[in-house]
Design a protein around this motif. Structure first.
Motif, PDB file in Angstrom:
ATOM      1  N   ALA A  78     -23.929  12.058  12.771  1.00  0.00           N
ATOM      2  CA  ALA A  78     -24.236  11.852  11.353  1.00  0.00           C
ATOM      3  C   ALA A  78     -23.026  12.139  10.474  1.00  0.00           C
ATOM      4  O   ALA A  78     -22.769  11.427   9.500  1.00  0.00           O
ATOM      5  N   GLN A  79     -22.258  13.169  10.834  1.00  0.00           N
ATOM      6  CA  GLN A  79     -21.114  13.556  10.016  1.00  0.00           C
ATOM      7  C   GLN A  79     -20.094  12.425   9.910  1.00  0.00           C
ATOM      8  O   GLN A  79     -19.444  12.251   8.876  1.00  0.00           O
ATOM      9  N   VAL A  80     -19.955  11.648  10.968  1.00  0.00           N
ATOM     10  CA  VAL A  80     -19.048  10.497  10.921  1.00  0.00           C
ATOM     11  C   VAL A  80     -19.489   9.528   9.831  1.00  0.00           C
ATOM     12  O   VAL A  80     -18.658   8.948   9.116  1.00  0.00           O
ATOM     13  N   THR A  81     -20.794   9.341   9.674  1.00  0.00           N
ATOM     14  CA  THR A  81     -21.292   8.395   8.675  1.00  0.00           C
ATOM     15  C   THR A  81     -21.249   8.953   7.263  1.00  0.00           C
ATOM     16  O   THR A  81     -21.365   8.192   6.303  1.00  0.00           O
ATOM     17  N   PHE A  82     -21.103  10.272   7.129  1.00  0.00           N
ATOM     18  CA  PHE A  82     -21.092  10.884   5.799  1.00  0.00           C
ATOM     19  C   PHE A  82     -19.744  10.770   5.104  1.00  0.00           C
ATOM     20  O   PHE A  82     -19.654  10.992   3.898  1.00  0.00           O
ATOM     21  N   ARG A  83     -18.698  10.498   5.856  1.00  0.00           N
ATOM     22  CA  ARG A  83     -17.355  10.411   5.288  1.00  0.00           C
ATOM     23  C   ARG A  83     -16.777   9.028   5.555  1.00  0.00           C
ATOM     24  O   ARG A  83     -17.317   8.236   6.315  1.00  0.00           O
ATOM     25  N   SER A  84     -15.624   8.755   4.956  1.00  0.00           N
ATOM     26  CA  SER A  84     -15.020   7.428   5.080  1.00  0.00           C
ATOM     27  C   SER A  84     -13.847   7.443   6.057  1.00  0.00           C
ATOM     28  O   SER A  84     -13.277   8.500   6.379  1.00  0.00           O
ATOM     29  N   ASP A  85     -13.475   6.257   6.508  1.00  0.00           N
ATOM     30  CA  ASP A  85     -12.331   6.101   7.404  1.00  0.00           C
ATOM     31  C   ASP A  85     -11.059   6.656   6.771  1.00  0.00           C
ATOM     32  O   ASP A  85     -10.264   7.340   7.425  1.00  0.00           O
ATOM     33  N   ASN A  86     -10.866   6.382   5.485  1.00  0.00           N
ATOM     34  CA  ASN A  86      -9.656   6.839   4.811  1.00  0.00           C
ATOM     35  C   ASN A  86      -9.554   8.357   4.785  1.00  0.00           C
ATOM     36  O   ASN A  86      -8.472   8.927   4.986  1.00  0.00           O
ATOM     37  N   VAL A  87     -10.676   9.015   4.540  1.00  0.00           N
ATOM     38  CA  VAL A  87     -10.658  10.476   4.493  1.00  0.00           C
ATOM     39  C   VAL A  87     -10.334  11.058   5.860  1.00  0.00           C
ATOM     40  O   VAL A  87      -9.514  11.984   5.984  1.00  0.00           O
ATOM     41  N   PHE A  88     -10.958  10.527   6.904  1.00  0.00           N
ATOM     42  CA  PHE A  88     -10.652  11.005   8.253  1.00  0.00           C
ATOM     43  C   PHE A  88      -9.182  10.767   8.599  1.00  0.00           C
ATOM     44  O   PHE A  88      -8.506  11.637   9.160  1.00  0.00           O
ATOM     45  N   THR A  89      -8.674   9.598   8.276  1.00  0.00           N
ATOM     46  CA  THR A  89      -7.288   9.268   8.603  1.00  0.00           C
ATOM     47  C   THR A  89      -6.317  10.143   7.833  1.00  0.00           C
ATOM     48  O   THR A  89      -5.362  10.681   8.398  1.00  0.00           O
ATOM     49  N   ASP A  90      -6.553  10.298   6.532  1.00  0.00           N
ATOM     50  CA  ASP A  90      -5.636  11.102   5.706  1.00  0.00           C
ATOM     51  C   ASP A  90      -5.645  12.569   6.122  1.00  0.00           C
ATOM     52  O   ASP A  90      -4.599  13.234   6.104  1.00  0.00           O
ATOM     53  N   ARG A  91      -6.799  13.075   6.494  1.00  0.00           N
ATOM     54  CA  ARG A  91      -6.904  14.497   6.813  1.00  0.00           C
ATOM     55  C   ARG A  91      -6.460  14.814   8.236  1.00  0.00           C
ATOM     56  O   ARG A  91      -5.804  15.835   8.471  1.00  0.00           O
ATOM     57  N   PHE A  92      -6.812  13.936   9.197  1.00  0.00           N
ATOM     58  CA  PHE A  92      -6.592  14.280  10.597  1.00  0.00           C
ATOM     59  C   PHE A  92      -5.578  13.385  11.314  1.00  0.00           C
ATOM     60  O   PHE A  92      -4.950  13.831  12.280  1.00  0.00           O
ATOM     61  N   GLY A  93      -5.457  12.133  10.852  1.00  0.00           N
ATOM     62  CA  GLY A  93      -4.570  11.210  11.549  1.00  0.00           C
ATOM     63  C   GLY A  93      -4.907  11.136  13.024  1.00  0.00           C
ATOM     64  O   GLY A  93      -6.067  11.097  13.421  1.00  0.00           O
ATOM     65  N   ARG A  94      -3.859  11.163  13.843  1.00  0.00           N
ATOM     66  CA  ARG A  94      -4.037  11.152  15.296  1.00  0.00           C
ATOM     67  C   ARG A  94      -3.561  12.461  15.918  1.00  0.00           C
ATOM     68  O   ARG A  94      -3.192  12.511  17.095  1.00  0.00           O
ATOM     69  N   ASP A  95      -3.598  13.516  15.140  1.00  0.00           N
ATOM     70  CA  ASP A  95      -3.087  14.801  15.605  1.00  0.00           C
ATOM     71  C   ASP A  95      -4.000  15.420  16.653  1.00  0.00           C
ATOM     72  O   ASP A  95      -5.226  15.416  16.509  1.00  0.00           O
ATOM     73  N   SER A 122     -14.631   7.495  -5.363  1.00  0.00           N
ATOM     74  CA  SER A 122     -14.220   8.579  -4.471  1.00  0.00           C
ATOM     75  C   SER A 122     -14.002   8.043  -3.065  1.00  0.00           C
ATOM     76  O   SER A 122     -14.750   7.173  -2.608  1.00  0.00           O
ATOM     77  N   PRO A 123     -13.004   8.572  -2.346  1.00  0.00           N
ATOM     78  CA  PRO A 123     -12.805   8.168  -0.957  1.00  0.00           C
ATOM     79  C   PRO A 123     -13.685   8.928   0.023  1.00  0.00           C
ATOM     80  O   PRO A 123     -13.644   8.676   1.229  1.00  0.00           O
ATOM     81  N   HIS A 124     -14.500   9.858  -0.453  1.00  0.00           N
ATOM     82  CA  HIS A 124     -15.196  10.794   0.428  1.00  0.00           C
ATOM     83  C   HIS A 124     -16.447  10.239   1.088  1.00  0.00           C
ATOM     84  O   HIS A 124     -17.091  10.934   1.872  1.00  0.00           O
ATOM     85  N   GLY A 125     -16.816   9.001   0.789  1.00  0.00           N
ATOM     86  CA  GLY A 125     -17.976   8.420   1.437  1.00  0.00           C
ATOM     87  C   GLY A 125     -19.284   8.989   0.905  1.00  0.00           C
ATOM     88  O   GLY A 125     -19.374   9.435  -0.248  1.00  0.00           O
ATOM     89  N   HIS A 126     -20.308   8.972   1.748  1.00  0.00           N
ATOM     90  CA  HIS A 126     -21.662   9.332   1.338  1.00  0.00           C
ATOM     91  C   HIS A 126     -21.732  10.720   0.707  1.00  0.00           C
ATOM     92  O   HIS A 126     -22.492  10.943  -0.243  1.00  0.00           O
ATOM     93  N   ASP A 127     -20.963  11.663   1.201  1.00  0.00           N
ATOM     94  CA  ASP A 127     -21.013  13.034   0.688  1.00  0.00           C
ATOM     95  C   ASP A 127     -20.402  13.184  -0.695  1.00  0.00           C
ATOM     96  O   ASP A 127     -20.419  14.286  -1.259  1.00  0.00           O
ATOM     97  N   ALA A 128     -19.870  12.110  -1.260  1.00  0.00           N
ATOM     98  CA  ALA A 128     -19.205  12.214  -2.561  1.00  0.00           C
ATOM     99  C   ALA A 128     -20.144  12.683  -3.662  1.00  0.00           C
ATOM    100  O   ALA A 128     -19.706  13.307  -4.626  1.00  0.00           O
ATOM    101  N   PHE A 129     -21.444  12.413  -3.528  1.00  0.00           N
ATOM    102  CA  PHE A 129     -22.355  12.868  -4.591  1.00  0.00           C
ATOM    103  C   PHE A 129     -22.460  14.389  -4.611  1.00  0.00           C
ATOM    104  O   PHE A 129     -22.820  14.989  -5.637  1.00  0.00           O
TER     105      PHE A 129
END
Length: 394
Positions: free
Chosen positions: A241-258, A364-371
């Motif tokens: 579910a957490q994957v669906t709560f956020r956006s691709d951009n947020v995951f990429t910007d925060r974690f990248g491929r580290d 917001s780039p944060h996806g569903h959790d932006a509210f």
């Protein structure tokens, strides 16, 4: 996970635990409460919290409806009985957009929940043992009917506004359709009139994760020792579910491929070496097991998938024709779970009824959790909307 793991079999609030700011209302003591499934319940308890004071004419009452894993603690700090601050604390309180100096605000833990309201972890009045696998399927409409009983108990016969995000928005919509004379305005955030196939698909995958955990035991695990409950299944379901709560951009910007550990030249790649994003998901997965119940997660998730305001009402248009009140629909441009078009549809359908209807989009780039994250973008419009409704003639 081993049998010495400290995670509890359930994170549900249990009788005897600190109440915190919860109040408990019990109904269906003489006459059983009928559910959409055809099953009836007795001695149903709803946990709720209130803020502010109800006016003498009862015209200033606002109902907040929580999302999937929320509860009645919408505002206020962490305290005994409430391990976390309120889920919308930035929005609810004196001088805040939902101003408790002006409005009487109510938030109830939903039927099927696990933070004081009757749910799978609750004792079945028939034998005093947890319902577990015996707990029936509930719907959003069942949740709303139980809230209607609470409203009567509180002396609220018409809500000035019903407000909710995600699953809370589903409840808000059903309030407006089921009880059109008991709601003066509606705020539906990041939600939908009908669950889509993709939304149901995500929910179904999460349910399978719990079902396949051998420690789930078909739903009857409440006597398990710490470390012997369905921790893994619930954790994986939450990670999905957490994957669906956020956006691709947020995951990429925060974690990248580290990777989560250092990768030196010549290091051998291992199958279970974790990326940072995997660690993040694991953290959220195991965080929820301390405050939630696996069976409630299943029950509430199923209610969301069953959500359809048109069910049994002929058509979507016919059902929504009952909504003749000022409505604010709020979307999020980056929401992959409840895309903005679904909130735009709500606005359009209500406008077609001739009722005042507006659409607000959170940038917001944060996806569903932006509210929950970008309340600053909702604050001004919501304050103005509620102010206008409060001045309107009842």
């Amino acid at each position: 996970m081993t049998t010495t793991d400290p995670y509890p079999a359930t994170g549900a609030w249990m009788p005897g635990d600190p109440l915190g700011h919860r109040r408990l209302f019990t109904f269906a003591t003489d006459r059983r409460f009928a559910l959409d499934s055809g099953v009836t319940l007795s001695d149903v308890t709803i946990a709720y919290e209130t803020w502010g004071t109800l006016d003498a004419d009862g015209a200033n009452a606002v109902l907040l409806c929580h999302a999937w894993t929320g509860d009645s603690h919408a505002a206020g700090g962490a305290t005994r009985g409430h391990p976390d601050a309120g889920w919308w604390d930035a929005m609810v309180g004196p001088g805040k957009p939902i101003d408790t100096d002006r409005y009487f605000v109510v938030c109830a833990n939903v039927l099927g929940g696990c933070q004081g309201s009757t749910g799978p972890a609750s004792p079945n009045p028939a034998d005093g043992q947890p319902y577990g696998s015996r707990f029936p399927v509930v719907t959003i409409r069942d949740m709303v009917r139980s809230q209607a009983r609470l409203a009567e108990h509180l002396g609220v016969f018409q809500w000035m506004a019903v407000i909710g995000g995600s699953m809370g928005g589903m409840q808000a919509l059903e309030w407006a359709v089921m009880y059109p004379r008991r709601v003066r305005s509606l705020v539906a955030i990041a939600t939908c009139m009908q669950a889509t196939a993709q939304q149901i698909a995500w929910g179904g995958i999460g349910r399978q994760a719990i079902r396949l955990d051998p420690k789930w035991r078909g739903g009857d695990y409440y006597d398990a020792e710490p470390g012997d409950g369905p921790t893994e299944g619930l954790s994986i379901a939450r990670q999905i579910a957490q994957v669906t709560f956020r956006s691709d951009n947020v995951f990429t910007d925060r974690f990248g491929r580290d990777f989560s550990g250092r990768m030196e030249t010549g290091d051998v790649l291992g199958m279970w070496q974790q990326y940072e994003v995997e660690r993040y998901l694991e953290h959220h997965g195991f965080k929820i097991v301390r405050r939630f119940d696996a069976n409630s997660y299943l029950s509430i998730g199923k209610a969301m998938d069953l959500h359809d305001v048109a069910r049994g009402r002929g058509s979507l248009e016919r059902a929504m024709a009952r909504v003749q009140i000022p409505t604010m629909s709020v979307g999020i441009w980056s929401d992959m779970l409840y895309p903005a078009y679904q909130q735009q549809q709500i606005q359009a359908v209500v406008a077609a009824n001739g009722a005042p209807s507006e659409y607000l989009e959170i940038d917001s780039p944060h996806g569903h959790d932006a509210f929950l994250i970008n309340g600053d973008q909702i604050a001004g419009p919501l304050d103005r909307f509620l102010g206008d409704v409060s001045k309107s003639v009842i």
